[in-house]
Scaffold this active site. Structure first.
Site, PDB file in Angstrom:
ATOM      1  CE  LYS A 166     -34.322  22.028  72.458  1.00 30.86           C
ATOM      2  NZ  LYS A 166     -35.371  21.162  71.868  1.00 30.86           N
ATOM      3  CG  LEU A 167     -28.271  28.020  74.574  1.00 36.33           C
ATOM      4  CD1 LEU A 167     -27.890  29.442  75.017  1.00 36.33           C
ATOM      5  CD2 LEU A 167     -27.197  27.010  74.972  1.00 36.33           C
ATOM      6  CG  ASN A 226     -38.877  22.017  77.689  1.00 35.96           C
ATOM      7  OD1 ASN A 226     -37.665  22.144  77.661  1.00 35.96           O
ATOM      8  ND2 ASN A 226     -39.506  21.177  76.884  1.00 35.96           N
ATOM      9  CE  LYS A 264     -39.411  16.886  71.446  1.00 35.29           C
ATOM     10  NZ  LYS A 264     -39.670  17.447  72.796  1.00 35.29           N
TER      11      LYS A 264
HETATM   12  C1  NPQ Z   1     -37.640  19.068  74.256  1.00 35.88           C
HETATM   13  N1  NPQ Z   1     -35.899  17.314  74.504  1.00 35.88           N
HETATM   14  O1  NPQ Z   1     -37.320  19.360  73.122  1.00 35.88           O
HETATM   15  C2  NPQ Z   1     -37.171  17.786  74.947  1.00 35.88           C
HETATM   16  C3  NPQ Z   1     -37.425  17.831  76.372  1.00 35.88           C
HETATM   17  C4  NPQ Z   1     -37.097  16.642  77.189  1.00 35.88           C
HETATM   18  C5  NPQ Z   1     -33.633  17.069  73.743  1.00 35.88           C
HETATM   19  O2  NPQ Z   1     -34.464  19.042  74.611  1.00 35.88           O
HETATM   20  C6  NPQ Z   1     -36.973  12.399  79.873  1.00 35.88           C
HETATM   21  C7  NPQ Z   1     -38.071  12.322  79.056  1.00 35.88           C
HETATM   22  C8  NPQ Z   1     -36.168  13.496  79.801  1.00 35.88           C
HETATM   23  C9  NPQ Z   1     -38.381  13.339  78.188  1.00 35.88           C
HETATM   24  C10 NPQ Z   1     -35.668  15.672  78.850  1.00 35.88           C
HETATM   25  C11 NPQ Z   1     -34.707  17.903  74.333  1.00 35.88           C
HETATM   26  C12 NPQ Z   1     -36.470  14.537  78.921  1.00 35.88           C
HETATM   27  C13 NPQ Z   1     -37.586  14.472  78.108  1.00 35.88           C
HETATM   28  C14 NPQ Z   1     -36.009  16.707  77.976  1.00 35.88           C
HETATM   29  C15 NPQ Z   1     -37.879  15.510  77.250  1.00 35.88           C
HETATM   30  O3  NPQ Z   1     -38.438  19.786  74.820  1.00 35.88           O
HETATM   31 MG    MG Z   2     -38.885  21.214  73.287  1.00 33.48          MG
END
Ligand code: NPQ
Ligand code: MG
Length: 369
Positions: free
Chosen positions: A161-162, A191, A263
């Site tokens: 996943k990018l 995001n 999540k």
């Molecule tokens: C997502 N995670 O899916 C999240 C975003 C994310 C693994 O991509 C601190 C706290 C740092 C929450 C970095 C991944 C974070 C965070 C990324 C959530 O959107």
């Molecule tokens: Mg996400």
């Protein structure tokens, strides 16, 4: 159980490499742990909130406040607490799902350790191991990105996943697709960095043949995701927007999301997460388990959740060493692109309290009735 005390530990976990998303760059994980003591034993929970309110409105200091002053008193007042009773017990507090989820995890861990049941068994797992994907941060150059991706492919990850944002999307995606080959599982996560007028631009991702595009628009903007899903080939998957089973059903029925990222922290716990899983299975919607840079505590519970039947896509449940040189529990190690589902009582992992103390960012906060 009768809850006797709750101790909040704030731990600074150095990341093996900085992790950059469209909302910021992290070099360490500022993680809040909940240690609950009851008359029947103890349990641990992990809070997924970040140190600043950038992924969602919740953040660590806010979670400490709401747990200490609003949620813990509800637990202490209750004559008999069980994980199944928490949704009703916590109704006086609106929102604050990450704080509620951290307490739910600690209650569940204590409850299941006392009865000798694993998270996997309790949640309804049907697998003993789960397929793993990895989330790759925004990089300083495309060459560095390709090197990082190659490392994960070599490690055996079953899906890449990018992270994308405006200015870091079509070209990195095209180059990674070229590197890993046409059949490798690839998806992207924005995001919330885009807006509705970017729909034609996001359509240019279609030739990359992605599994999905995750949360391009604002958390509260379901309508723009409906418009995007109708305009492009790539399946749209919601993350930040899905805060409850009600929102999940609404988004699915409106055509905003054809795949759902679950999540537990975002939705208020493992029981709401299972409810969303069930609603998705009923509607033929595939789900996968997201990740929030969890330590071994949250990771163990996520891996158990990802073993439920509807989790048909690899999750962001990566190995411990994707994020941490040393984990707060025994490490999760990738074997043939999979992680083993813990089968011991509760989370099935043991918290290294020496590390919790050694890496503490603040004195523990003891809350009792
Ligand atoms: C997502 N995670 O899916 C999240 C975003 C994310 C693994 O991509 C601190 C706290 C740092 C929450 C970095 C991944 C974070 C965070 C990324 C959530 O959107
Ligand atoms: Mg996400």
């Amino acid at each position: 159980m009768k809850v006797e005390s709750i101790t909040l530990h704030r731990v600074g976990m150095p990341l093996v490499r900085p992790f950059e998303t469209s909302f910021g760059r992290e070099t360490a994980r500022d993680v809040l742990l909940v240690h609950l003591v009851s008359d029947t034993g103890e349990g641990w929970g992990e809070c997924v909130a970040g140190s600043s309110p950038s992924y969602s409105s919740e953040y660590v200091d806010g979670c400490v406040q709401v747990i200490e002053h609003h949620l813990a008193p509800l637990l202490f007042r209750a004559a008999d607490v069980s994980a199944g009773s928490l949704a009703a017990l916590f109704t006086p507090v609106v929102g604050h799902r990450m704080a509620k989820a951290a307490l739910e995890a600690a209650v569940l861990d204590a409850e299941l350790r006392a009865s000798g049941t694993s998270f996997a068994r309790y949640l309804g797992a049907v697998r003993t191991e789960v397929d793993c994907g990895v989330s790759v941060g925004i990089s300083t150059s495309i060459d560095d990105l390709l090197d990082e991706v190659q490392g994960y492919v070599d490690a055996g990850y079953r899906r890449i996943k990018l992270k994308i944002k405006p200015g870091w999307d079509l070209e990195p995606v095209r180059r990674v697709r070229e590197r890993i080959g046409p059949d490798a599982a690839l998806q992207v996560d924005a995001n919330t960095a885009y807006s509705r007028r970017d729909i034609p631009h996001l359509g240019e991702l279609d030739p990359a043949n992605l599994l999905l595009i995750e949360q391009p628009f604002d958390e509260e903007d379901i309508a723009s995701h409906v418009a995007l899903a109708a305009a492009i080939e790539t399946p749209v998957c919601l993350d930040e927007s899905i805060v409850s089973v009600g929102v999940a059903i609404d988004a699915i029925e409106r055509g905003a999301t054809s795949i759902v990222n679950i999540k537990p922290g975002r939705v208020g716990g493992y029981l709401p997460a299972v409810a969303i899983h069930d609603a998705c299975v009923e509607r033929g919607i595939p789900v996968w388990c997201g990740g929030m840079l969890e330590t071994g505590i949250g990771r163990a519970m996520n891996v158990a959740l990802a073993a439920l039947p509807g989790f048909t896509l690899p999750g962001d449940t990566s190995a411990s060493d994707r994020y941490y040189a040393e984990d707060l529990t025994e490490p999760f190690v990738l074997v043939d692109g999979r992680l083993r589902v813990p089968d011991g009582p509760g989370s099935g992992v043991t918290v290294r309290t020496d590390l919790v103390r050694a890496w503490a960012l603040a004195a523990p906060v003891l809350v009792r009735s």
